[in-house]
Motif scaffolding. Structure first.
Motif, PDB file in Angstrom:
ATOM      1  N   ARG A  67       0.850  -1.210   0.000  1.00 20.88           N
ATOM      2  CA  ARG A  67       0.000   0.000   0.000  1.00 20.88           C
ATOM      3  C   ARG A  67       0.879   1.252   0.000  1.00 20.88           C
ATOM      4  NH1 ARG A  67      -2.813  -2.619   4.366  1.00 20.88           N
ATOM      5  NH2 ARG A  67      -1.973  -1.063   5.797  1.00 20.88           N
ATOM      6  N   GLY A  68       1.909   1.217   0.816  1.00 19.94           N
ATOM      7  CA  GLY A  68       2.831   2.352   0.891  1.00 19.94           C
ATOM      8  C   GLY A  68       3.496   2.626  -0.449  1.00 19.94           C
ATOM      9  N   ARG A  69       3.862   1.554  -1.147  1.00 19.36           N
ATOM     10  CA  ARG A  69       4.504   1.728  -2.456  1.00 19.36           C
ATOM     11  C   ARG A  69       3.556   2.415  -3.444  1.00 19.36           C
ATOM     12  NH1 ARG A  69       6.291  -3.857  -2.431  1.00 19.36           N
ATOM     13  NH2 ARG A  69       7.904  -3.580  -0.875  1.00 19.36           N
ATOM     14  N   LEU A  70       2.293   1.999  -3.422  1.00 18.92           N
ATOM     15  CA  LEU A  70       1.313   2.627  -4.335  1.00 18.92           C
ATOM     16  C   LEU A  70       1.180   4.118  -4.036  1.00 18.92           C
ATOM     17  CD1 LEU A  70      -1.591   0.001  -4.574  1.00 18.92           C
ATOM     18  CD2 LEU A  70       0.003   0.690  -6.379  1.00 18.92           C
ATOM     19  N   LEU A  71       1.115   4.461  -2.746  1.00 20.61           N
ATOM     20  CA  LEU A  71       0.986   5.877  -2.381  1.00 20.61           C
ATOM     21  C   LEU A  71       2.258   6.644  -2.737  1.00 20.61           C
ATOM     22  CD1 LEU A  71      -0.831   5.390   1.036  1.00 20.61           C
ATOM     23  CD2 LEU A  71      -1.761   6.669  -0.908  1.00 20.61           C
ATOM     24  N   TYR A 114       2.590   9.777   3.523  1.00 24.50           N
ATOM     25  CA  TYR A 114       1.729   8.654   3.929  1.00 24.50           C
ATOM     26  C   TYR A 114       2.125   7.354   3.246  1.00 24.50           C
ATOM     27  CZ  TYR A 114      -0.723  11.932   6.758  1.00 24.50           C
ATOM     28  OH  TYR A 114      -1.001  12.856   7.732  1.00 24.50           O
ATOM     29  N   GLY A 115       2.762   7.449   2.079  1.00 29.38           N
ATOM     30  CA  GLY A 115       3.348   6.247   1.497  1.00 29.38           C
ATOM     31  C   GLY A 115       4.412   5.678   2.433  1.00 29.38           C
ATOM     32  N   GLY A 116       5.240   6.562   2.952  1.00 29.97           N
ATOM     33  CA  GLY A 116       6.283   6.130   3.883  1.00 29.97           C
ATOM     34  C   GLY A 116       5.738   5.667   5.217  1.00 29.97           C
ATOM     35  N   PRO A 163      -3.747   9.173   4.498  1.00 31.16           N
ATOM     36  CA  PRO A 163      -3.582   8.368   5.708  1.00 31.16           C
ATOM     37  C   PRO A 163      -4.615   7.251   5.819  1.00 31.16           C
ATOM     38  CG  PRO A 163      -4.440  10.563   6.236  1.00 31.16           C
ATOM     39  CD  PRO A 163      -4.042  10.584   4.795  1.00 31.16           C
ATOM     40  N   ALA A 164      -5.816   7.490   5.273  1.00 28.79           N
ATOM     41  CA  ALA A 164      -6.848   6.447   5.336  1.00 28.79           C
ATOM     42  C   ALA A 164      -6.424   5.230   4.516  1.00 28.79           C
ATOM     43  CB  ALA A 164      -8.183   6.999   4.828  1.00 28.79           C
ATOM     44  N   LEU A 165      -5.923   5.483   3.309  1.00 32.48           N
ATOM     45  CA  LEU A 165      -5.483   4.381   2.450  1.00 32.48           C
ATOM     46  C   LEU A 165      -4.226   3.723   3.021  1.00 32.48           C
ATOM     47  CD1 LEU A 165      -6.068   6.124  -0.999  1.00 32.48           C
ATOM     48  CD2 LEU A 165      -7.342   4.152  -0.122  1.00 32.48           C
ATOM     49  N   ALA A 166      -3.337   4.533   3.580  1.00 31.21           N
ATOM     50  CA  ALA A 166      -2.113   3.973   4.163  1.00 31.21           C
ATOM     51  C   ALA A 166      -2.452   2.921   5.213  1.00 31.21           C
ATOM     52  CB  ALA A 166      -1.268   5.087   4.777  1.00 31.21           C
ATOM     53  N   MET A 167      -3.514   3.174   5.985  1.00 29.16           N
ATOM     54  CA  MET A 167      -3.884   2.235   7.041  1.00 29.16           C
ATOM     55  C   MET A 167      -4.718   1.067   6.524  1.00 29.16           C
ATOM     56  SD  MET A 167      -2.241   3.323   9.547  1.00 29.16           S
ATOM     57  CE  MET A 167      -2.790   2.093  10.715  1.00 29.16           C
ATOM     58  N   GLY A 168      -5.102   1.098   5.243  1.00 28.73           N
ATOM     59  CA  GLY A 168      -5.820  -0.039   4.669  1.00 28.73           C
ATOM     60  C   GLY A 168      -7.320   0.130   4.574  1.00 28.73           C
ATOM     61  N   GLU A 192      -4.937   4.628 -12.729  1.00 33.43           N
ATOM     62  CA  GLU A 192      -3.968   4.298 -13.793  1.00 33.43           C
ATOM     63  C   GLU A 192      -2.658   3.761 -13.218  1.00 33.43           C
ATOM     64  OE1 GLU A 192      -3.398   7.919 -15.968  1.00 33.43           O
ATOM     65  OE2 GLU A 192      -5.411   7.857 -16.849  1.00 33.43           O
ATOM     66  N   ASN A 193      -2.415   4.033 -11.953  1.00 38.84           N
ATOM     67  CA  ASN A 193      -1.135   3.648 -11.358  1.00 38.84           C
ATOM     68  C   ASN A 193      -1.274   2.582 -10.283  1.00 38.84           C
ATOM     69  OD1 ASN A 193       1.293   5.349 -12.463  1.00 38.84           O
ATOM     70  ND2 ASN A 193      -0.536   6.653 -12.477  1.00 38.84           N
ATOM     71  N   GLY A 194      -2.254   1.717 -10.469  1.00 44.78           N
ATOM     72  CA  GLY A 194      -2.246   0.466  -9.733  1.00 44.78           C
ATOM     73  C   GLY A 194      -3.157   0.316  -8.543  1.00 44.78           C
ATOM     74  N   PHE A 195      -3.902   1.357  -8.150  1.00 46.76           N
ATOM     75  CA  PHE A 195      -4.816   1.154  -7.024  1.00 46.76           C
ATOM     76  C   PHE A 195      -5.921   0.190  -7.466  1.00 46.76           C
ATOM     77  CE2 PHE A 195      -2.523   4.584  -5.294  1.00 46.76           C
ATOM     78  CZ  PHE A 195      -2.688   4.516  -3.915  1.00 46.76           C
TER      79      PHE A 195
END
Ligand code: NAP
Ligand code: MG
Length: 480
Positions: A67-71, A114-116, A163-168, A192-195
């Motif tokens: 998830r972090g990589r996508l962000l 938030y990716g990190g 932050p919401a997506l970072a936490m899943g 387009e970038n993988g979500f």
């Protein structure tokens, strides 16, 4: 041009209502796009998609690092599309293009931060009874609902969903109908970038229709809201009906306190910039200037000089500020100025309105009023326009009392060369953020941000947001 539809399960579609809403450019008052007017059925489909994503979809099984990589990748994608996004943001909100460019830099930084952060939120082990092992873990809420305003859509989109997506969590966002082009475009870039399907869903439309349907939906698990006090009451009421949590960021009437010993040369651009930035339509705008009486005339004269140089313009003119977002907002700001004039509050200075501003744009003249009587509405109500209230204070205790004398409590700025005083006064501010010899209207991705009193509750930005968008589960295992 951004997508104009509703995004559900990575598919763009029109509203079940068949209706659309014209999107106006504040600088001209003319439509340049239209968006879907979502209704209950659209919101329901989006929430169902988000629910599938967390419960049975790819998103729910994805590990935190992925998830972090996508962000994090989105930080690069946003930077790669920076000029396109800045142009879109400037046209949609009316702000000068340089401010829009700064907003896109901040947007990329939210994704980066938030990716990190996605795989850095850890649980604890807890010393407990003999023969037992106790530990906590942080879990996503599930489906989170996000409602943001029109002033900083490019920043608020990643600030809220990041932050919401970072936490899943899987998210459903309703941006404001007055300005939502960059959130739609960034959501498109995420797809387009993988979500994966259902992770990010976008519902456009009116607050009283789409927003109310989303905040009242029985199958959401949390609401994140940024906007007005009045709507905040409705959001919290809707959350209460579902017994879910919410964070509310509801604006403010933030004070910049200037003591006689302040470094005025350093302070001046910041003092004026904190109300001029995006035509005062910033929740953390420094809209009250509190000045120590012993130096009042000297300091206010310098502020007035600078304020009188402020120039209004279109996004392309790239002056100090643009128009406000809508006719309604223009009338609201003019209403405050009309009442100040009727109350005979002295106009200390006014900004410049060039003669070649387009007809039909929602421009308002920046105004510096003072001394504003403490009981006047201009001293305590949020204008959300380029209008600053100047007020004298007698001493340190009076400064503290005056700064805290509004229903709000978002930000405070303190200007003094006396470090101990800065600390004393700062620690007495009933606000979520204090700045000493600086002022951070809107800045600081890493800095927890949010209100006390009627500015709301909960914290956005920084690591705090990761905690808000998750809940602790404690597990106890008896092994002896
Ligand atoms: P608002 O009504 O609170 O709008 C904020 C968001 O809430 C928008 O997305 C809006 O949608 C949505 N909304 C409106 N009614 C709703 C409802 N019943 N249920 C769910 N969502 C709803 O604020 P506004 O009317 O744009 O601005 C009014 C005043 O609020 C401003 O003058 C300013 O004082 C304050 N404000 C503060 C902030 C801040 O950053 N804290 C931001 C904006 C405004 P639509 O706009 O699409 O209808
Ligand atoms: Mg617009």
């Amino acid at each position: 041009m951004a997508r104009t539809g509703i995004l559900i399960d990575n598919q763009w579609r029109q509203s079940e209502s068949g209706r659309t809403i014209d999107v106006l450019a504040p600088a001209t008052g003319q439509p340049f796009a239209s968006i879907a007017a979502a209704v209950d059925a659209d919101v329901d489909a989006a929430v169902k998609a988000a629910r599938r994503a967390v419960e049975s979809g790819v998103w729910g099984r994805m590990n935190a690092a992925e998830r972090g990589r996508l962000l994090s990748r989105m930080a690069i994608v946003v930077a790669d599309h920076a000029e396109e996004l800045a142009q879109l943001e400037a046209r949609d909100t009316g702000k000068p293009i340089k401010q829009a460019r700064n907003d896109i830099v901040a947007a990329a930084r939210y994704f980066e931060f938030y990716g990190g952060g996605a795989d850095k939120v850890h649980g604890d082990t807890i010393p407990f009874l003999a023969g037992h092992f106790a530990a906590t873990e942080r879990l996503p809420h599930g489906v989170t609902a996000h409602i943001i305003p029109w002033n900083y859509p490019a920043q608020m989109f990643p600030r809220s969903v990041g932050p919401a997506l970072a936490m899943g969590n899987a998210v459903v966002m309703k941006p404001a109908e007055d300005a939502c082009q960059t959130p739609l475009r960034m959501a498109e870039l995420m797809v387009e970038n993988g979500f994966p399907e259902g992770a990010i869903n976008m519902i456009t439309g009116y607050g009283h229709e789409a927003g109310a349907a989303l905040s009242g939906h029985p199958d959401i698990d949390f609401i994140s809201f940024i906007g007005s006090n009045q709507t905040g009451v409705q959001i919290q009421t809707a959350a209460a009906r579902n017994h879910i949590g919410c964070t509310l960021e509801l604006g403010g009437k933030s004070a910049q306190i200037v003591f006689a010993d302040a470094d005025l040369d350093a302070a001046l651009p910041v003092l004026v910039g904190a109300i001029v930035q995006h035509a005062g339509q910033t929740c953390s705008a420094g809209s009250r200037l509190l000045v120590e009486r012993s130096a009042y005339d000297r300091i206010v004269e310098r502020v007035a000089e600078r304020f009188a140089q402020v120039r209004v313009g279109t996004p392309e003119m790239d002056h100090d500020l643009g128009p406000v977002v809508s006719r309604r907002q223009q009338e609201r700001v003019q209403g405050f100025c009309g009442r100040a004039d009727a109350d005979a509050i002295p106009l200390i200075a006014a900004g410049q309105m060039p003669a070649d501003l387009p007809q039909g744009g929602f421009f308002v003249q920046p105004r510096l009023y003072g001394p504003v009587p403490r009981a006047n509405s201009l001293a305590s109500q949020e204008v959300f326009g380029p209008v600053m209230a100047v007020m004298p204070f007698e001493d340190e205790a009076d400064a503290v009392a005056l700064a805290n004398a509004t229903p709000y409590g978002l930000v405070a700025g303190i200007w003094t060369r006396d470090g101990a005083r800065a600390l004393r006064v700062g620690r007495r501010m009933q606000v979520g953020q204090v700045f000493v010899n600086c002022y951070g209207a809107g800045g600081g991705i890493e800095l927890p941000f949010g209100g006390m009193k009627k500015s709301g509750h909960g914290r956005e930005k920084g690591f705090e947001a990761l905690y808000e968008f998750s809940a602790v589960r404690t597990m106890v295992i008896k092994h002896d």
